[in-house]
Design a protein around this motif. Structure first.
Motif, PDB file in Angstrom:
ATOM      1  N   ALA A  85      17.493 -18.523 -29.544  1.00 21.75           N
ATOM      2  CA  ALA A  85      16.605 -18.385 -28.368  1.00 21.75           C
ATOM      3  C   ALA A  85      15.634 -19.335 -28.747  1.00 21.75           C
ATOM      4  O   ALA A  85      15.001 -19.777 -27.515  1.00 21.75           O
ATOM      5  CB  ALA A  85      15.977 -16.915 -28.642  1.00 21.75           C
ATOM      6  N   VAL A  86      15.119 -19.475 -29.807  1.00 24.03           N
ATOM      7  CA  VAL A  86      13.888 -20.463 -30.181  1.00 24.03           C
ATOM      8  C   VAL A  86      14.458 -21.973 -29.911  1.00 24.03           C
ATOM      9  O   VAL A  86      13.545 -22.683 -29.010  1.00 24.03           O
ATOM     10  CB  VAL A  86      13.503 -20.246 -31.674  1.00 24.03           C
ATOM     11  CG1 VAL A  86      12.632 -21.421 -31.808  1.00 24.03           C
ATOM     12  CG2 VAL A  86      12.700 -19.116 -31.706  1.00 24.03           C
ATOM     13  N   CYS A  87      15.761 -22.324 -30.112  1.00 25.86           N
ATOM     14  CA  CYS A  87      16.179 -23.633 -29.815  1.00 25.86           C
ATOM     15  C   CYS A  87      16.256 -23.731 -28.521  1.00 25.86           C
ATOM     16  O   CYS A  87      15.921 -24.904 -27.973  1.00 25.86           O
ATOM     17  CB  CYS A  87      17.555 -23.597 -30.525  1.00 25.86           C
ATOM     18  SG  CYS A  87      17.320 -24.058 -32.296  1.00 25.86           S
ATOM     19  N   GLY A  88      16.849 -22.622 -27.712  1.00 26.41           N
ATOM     20  CA  GLY A  88      16.652 -22.947 -26.105  1.00 26.41           C
ATOM     21  C   GLY A  88      15.509 -23.034 -25.549  1.00 26.41           C
ATOM     22  O   GLY A  88      15.268 -23.963 -24.849  1.00 26.41           O
ATOM     23  N   GLY A  89      14.452 -22.477 -26.094  1.00 22.23           N
ATOM     24  CA  GLY A  89      13.046 -22.577 -25.613  1.00 22.23           C
ATOM     25  C   GLY A  89      12.573 -23.953 -26.103  1.00 22.23           C
ATOM     26  O   GLY A  89      11.838 -24.592 -25.219  1.00 22.23           O
ATOM     27  N   LEU A  90      12.931 -24.415 -27.039  1.00 22.06           N
ATOM     28  CA  LEU A  90      12.510 -25.670 -27.758  1.00 22.06           C
ATOM     29  C   LEU A  90      13.129 -26.847 -26.781  1.00 22.06           C
ATOM     30  O   LEU A  90      12.208 -27.814 -26.316  1.00 22.06           O
ATOM     31  CB  LEU A  90      12.718 -25.993 -29.114  1.00 22.06           C
ATOM     32  CG  LEU A  90      11.869 -25.309 -29.998  1.00 22.06           C
ATOM     33  CD1 LEU A  90      12.477 -25.577 -31.513  1.00 22.06           C
ATOM     34  CD2 LEU A  90      10.400 -25.575 -30.008  1.00 22.06           C
ATOM     35  N   LEU A  92      13.739 -26.483 -23.732  1.00 21.12           N
ATOM     36  CA  LEU A  92      13.211 -26.429 -22.275  1.00 21.12           C
ATOM     37  C   LEU A  92      11.879 -26.969 -22.592  1.00 21.12           C
ATOM     38  O   LEU A  92      11.212 -27.754 -21.537  1.00 21.12           O
ATOM     39  CB  LEU A  92      13.262 -24.918 -21.961  1.00 21.12           C
ATOM     40  CG  LEU A  92      14.466 -24.255 -21.454  1.00 21.12           C
ATOM     41  CD1 LEU A  92      14.159 -22.910 -21.042  1.00 21.12           C
ATOM     42  CD2 LEU A  92      15.137 -24.987 -20.148  1.00 21.12           C
ATOM     43  N   LEU A  93      11.084 -26.799 -23.794  1.00 19.64           N
ATOM     44  CA  LEU A  93       9.714 -27.342 -23.914  1.00 19.64           C
ATOM     45  C   LEU A  93       9.795 -28.759 -24.117  1.00 19.64           C
ATOM     46  O   LEU A  93       8.965 -29.368 -23.256  1.00 19.64           O
ATOM     47  CB  LEU A  93       9.265 -26.867 -25.179  1.00 19.64           C
ATOM     48  CG  LEU A  93       7.738 -27.047 -25.401  1.00 19.64           C
ATOM     49  CD1 LEU A  93       6.655 -26.639 -24.427  1.00 19.64           C
ATOM     50  CD2 LEU A  93       7.342 -26.717 -26.622  1.00 19.64           C
ATOM     51  N   THR A  94      10.870 -29.298 -24.615  1.00 21.57           N
ATOM     52  CA  THR A  94      10.790 -30.979 -24.574  1.00 21.57           C
ATOM     53  C   THR A  94      11.414 -31.502 -23.306  1.00 21.57           C
ATOM     54  O   THR A  94      10.723 -32.415 -23.041  1.00 21.57           O
ATOM     55  CB  THR A  94      11.794 -31.242 -25.578  1.00 21.57           C
ATOM     56  OG1 THR A  94      13.085 -30.751 -25.580  1.00 21.57           O
ATOM     57  CG2 THR A  94      11.642 -31.275 -27.181  1.00 21.57           C
TER      58      THR A  94
END
Length: 150
Positions: A85-90, A92-94
């Motif tokens: 979940a964090v990697c998916g958010g990262l 999207l953030l990048t």
């Protein structure tokens, strides 16, 4: 030297004999016999007699029920889900940061083109027309003794 020979003494075996006591008649209640209350005697190979109550083996401890899935496996699985979940958010953030950077770059370029065009119009547009200002024609002048003769 006198050598005395020892002979084992005669072994006497005593069996408990229940005594009967005459009591007044009481209502009889059925009682299950207790296997541990019977006295037993054992003759050992060397001739000794051991008398005592039999020992019942202790029941084996019941092993604790283990869960179908270990806690370590559950913790690793939950950590993997959280990491995903964090990697998916990262990602999207990048992506968002890259898009925002491109947008700001385009705004700066647009501002430079507009401002540079306005400056160019101010510089090059004034030569073709008169805007009501003062025109000064410079002619050949001769300077003698700090006096200007035009």
């Amino acid at each position: 030297m006198v050598h005395l020979e020892r002979r084992p003494a005669a072994v006497e075996i005593h069996h408990p004999v229940p005594t009967t006591v005459h009591r007044p008649a009481a209502p009889l209640m059925p009682v299950q016999p207790d296997p541990a209350s019977a006295v037993q005697s054992i003759v050992l190979p060397n001739g000794q007699v051991v008398t005592g109550y039999p020992l019942t083996p202790a029941p084996a401890p019941v092993p604790a029920a283990r869960p179908a899935v270990s806690r370590t496996a559950v913790n690793i699985a939950l950590g993997g889900i959280g990491f995903g979940a964090v990697c998916g958010g990262l990602v999207l953030l990048t992506s968002f940061i890259a898009a925002l950077t491109a947008f700001i770059t385009q705004l700066i370029t647009l501002a430079a083109v507009i401002f540079g065009g306005w400056i160019a119009v101010q510089i090059f547009g004034a030569t073709g027309r008169h805007s009501g200002g003062t025109t000064v024609n410079i002619r050949k002048a001769v300077i003698k003794r700090s006096h200007f003769h035009g």
